[in-house]
Design an enzyme around this catalytic site. Structure first.
Site, PDB file in Angstrom:
ATOM      1  N   ARG A 144      76.896  49.803  63.161  1.00 32.89           N
ATOM      2  CA  ARG A 144      77.283  48.524  62.557  1.00 32.89           C
ATOM      3  C   ARG A 144      77.360  48.584  61.031  1.00 32.89           C
ATOM      4  O   ARG A 144      77.670  47.581  60.389  1.00 32.89           O
ATOM      5  CB  ARG A 144      76.288  47.436  62.977  1.00 32.89           C
ATOM      6  CG  ARG A 144      76.317  47.153  64.462  1.00 32.89           C
ATOM      7  CD  ARG A 144      75.114  46.351  64.924  1.00 32.89           C
ATOM      8  NE  ARG A 144      75.095  44.988  64.432  1.00 32.89           N
ATOM      9  CZ  ARG A 144      75.820  43.985  64.958  1.00 32.89           C
ATOM     10  NH1 ARG A 144      76.624  44.219  65.969  1.00 32.89           N
ATOM     11  NH2 ARG A 144      75.727  42.771  64.467  1.00 32.89           N
ATOM     12  N   HIS A 172      72.225  52.136  62.518  1.00 32.90           N
ATOM     13  CA  HIS A 172      72.323  50.673  62.662  1.00 32.90           C
ATOM     14  C   HIS A 172      73.205  50.303  63.846  1.00 32.90           C
ATOM     15  O   HIS A 172      73.932  49.306  63.816  1.00 32.90           O
ATOM     16  CB  HIS A 172      72.864  50.033  61.373  1.00 32.90           C
ATOM     17  CG  HIS A 172      72.233  48.708  61.050  1.00 32.90           C
ATOM     18  ND1 HIS A 172      71.190  48.575  60.182  1.00 32.90           N
ATOM     19  CD2 HIS A 172      72.499  47.456  61.499  1.00 32.90           C
ATOM     20  CE1 HIS A 172      70.847  47.296  60.077  1.00 32.90           C
ATOM     21  NE2 HIS A 172      71.629  46.601  60.890  1.00 32.90           N
TER      22      HIS A 172
END
Length: 381
Positions: A281, A278
């Protein structure tokens, strides 16, 4: 400033965007260890330079999920991307269509599916999370099919949102009510070009695809509250049956970081996976994509299409990811920076930079087509 690289576009985006938006794009979770690893580990992948090969004709095209593409690159889904430029997702899809690569629309985009479909001249991809409200999921999948979306990117690494310190420091998160709104408004006012182009001319400001369930609450604080309350932490592998029953096109599972999970996705009939953390994140401290990718490609390569994202800042990085085992890559921050800096023209130029850098990397590793890029072009260090 003349933009000659993705790094240059990052600086232009920093100058143009309010702090809360730039930090949202640029930041990662917690201490941002994985965010830094994604870039550093990929940079350390050494290419094997070869000379005196005939590289006069290079073919950068490839085919993914039945679609012939000019580059082995797609634009990744990014939430709130439409706030980086006026109706930003519509500008980005036009740039992607012109470059003959896929664009992926986020569930939490600023522009809704139908608006992006009107701007598009070719099919695009749609990204979806597992949401508690299965009725809403059915509606979104039906709308994606009606909009002509050619693939579904199902994100599985966000059963709960990660904590991103920068969002709290900037006032994007944890600052509800009038005080938070005033703080963000002041940051916007300090960037007058953005304030006029996006803040005024880019209205309405809403989460286009989920506005219907926000019941009139469209502030930034409502965006984060909706994610916290509606992402489903009970998601399991068996939930792919629900997705398959509602979606007939190619299914790409995004957020795979372990070979066991990759094999499970292949066993359950996914058409592709995205090896991804991600963008650093979510869970900080996990493997970079560059380190996670090779064992996953070894485990499932040939059984499904392997895509990768995270840390890609140049065409050289694209070639590195392909050499590590990916069939294609997703660009995330790269296009968000370019969009913020110069809108559609910025995304178009950024993709041309990626292509030019790929051509140099291929020429100097003695490869003339995408299918020739594999581990043999990596230097032994």
């Amino acid at each position: 400033m003349i933009a000659a690289s993705v790094t240059d576009y990052r600086e232009l985006a920093r100058r143009r965007l309010p702090r809360f938006l730039f930090d949202y794009i640029d930041g990662g979770s917690y201490a941002e260890v994985t965010l830094r690893r994604n870039i550093a580990d990929l940079e350390q992948v050494a290419l094997r330079q070869r000379v005196l090969n005939d590289v006069a004709r290079l073919d950068l095209s490839t085919e993914l999920f039945g679609q012939r593409m000019a580059l082995p690159v797609a634009l990744a889904p990014i939430g709130l991307a439409g706030m980086n430029a006026r109706r930003g997702e519509t500008q980005a899809v036009r740039a992607a269509n012109a470059a003959n690569i896929p664009f992926t629309l986020s569930t939490v985009s600023a522009c809704a599916l139908d608006e992006v479909a009107r701007a598009a001249t070719a099919p695009f991809w749609f990204q979806l999370y597992m949401i508690r409200d299965r009725g809403l999921m059915r509606e979104l999948l039906a709308e994606a099919a009606q909009a002509g979306c050619s693939a579904l990117v199902f994100t599985v690494d966000m059963p709960v949102p990660g904590t991103r310190y920068r969002d709290y420091h900037s006032g994007l998160a944890g600052a509800p009510g009038i005080a938070g709104a005033m703080r963000r408004a002041w940051q916007g006012a300090m960037k007058p070009h953005w304030a006029w182009d996006v803040g005024v001319r880019g209205r309405p400001h809403a989460l286009g695809n989920v506005t219907r369930v926000l019941l009139g609450r469209t502030g930034i604080e409502d965006f984060f509250a909706w994610m916290r309350n509606n992402f489903d932490p009970s998601i399991q592998w068996r939930d792919l049956d629900f997705i398959r029953s509602e979606w007939r096109g190619p299914l790409i599972i995004k957020g795979v970081l372990d070979p066991v999970d990759a094999s499970r996705a292949a066993d359950l009939g996914a058409d592709g996976i995205v090896v991804s953390n991600h963008g650093g994140r979510q869970l900080d401290g996990v493997l970079s994509t560059a380190r996670a990718l090779p064992p996953i490609a070894d485990a499932v390569g040939g059984r499904l299409t392997v895509l990768a994202d995270g840390g890609i800042r140049s065409g050289l990085d694209v070639v590195r990811m392909l050499a590590l085992g990916a069939d294609g890559v997703l660009l995330g921050r790269a296009w968000a920076y370019a969009l913020a800096a110069r809108g559609e023209a910025g995304v178009t130029h950024m993709l041309k930079l990626i292509e030019a850098e790929m051509r140099v990397a291929m020429s100097l590793t003695g490869t003339t087509s995408i299918k020739d890029i594999n581990s043999t072009i990596l230097a032994q260090t």
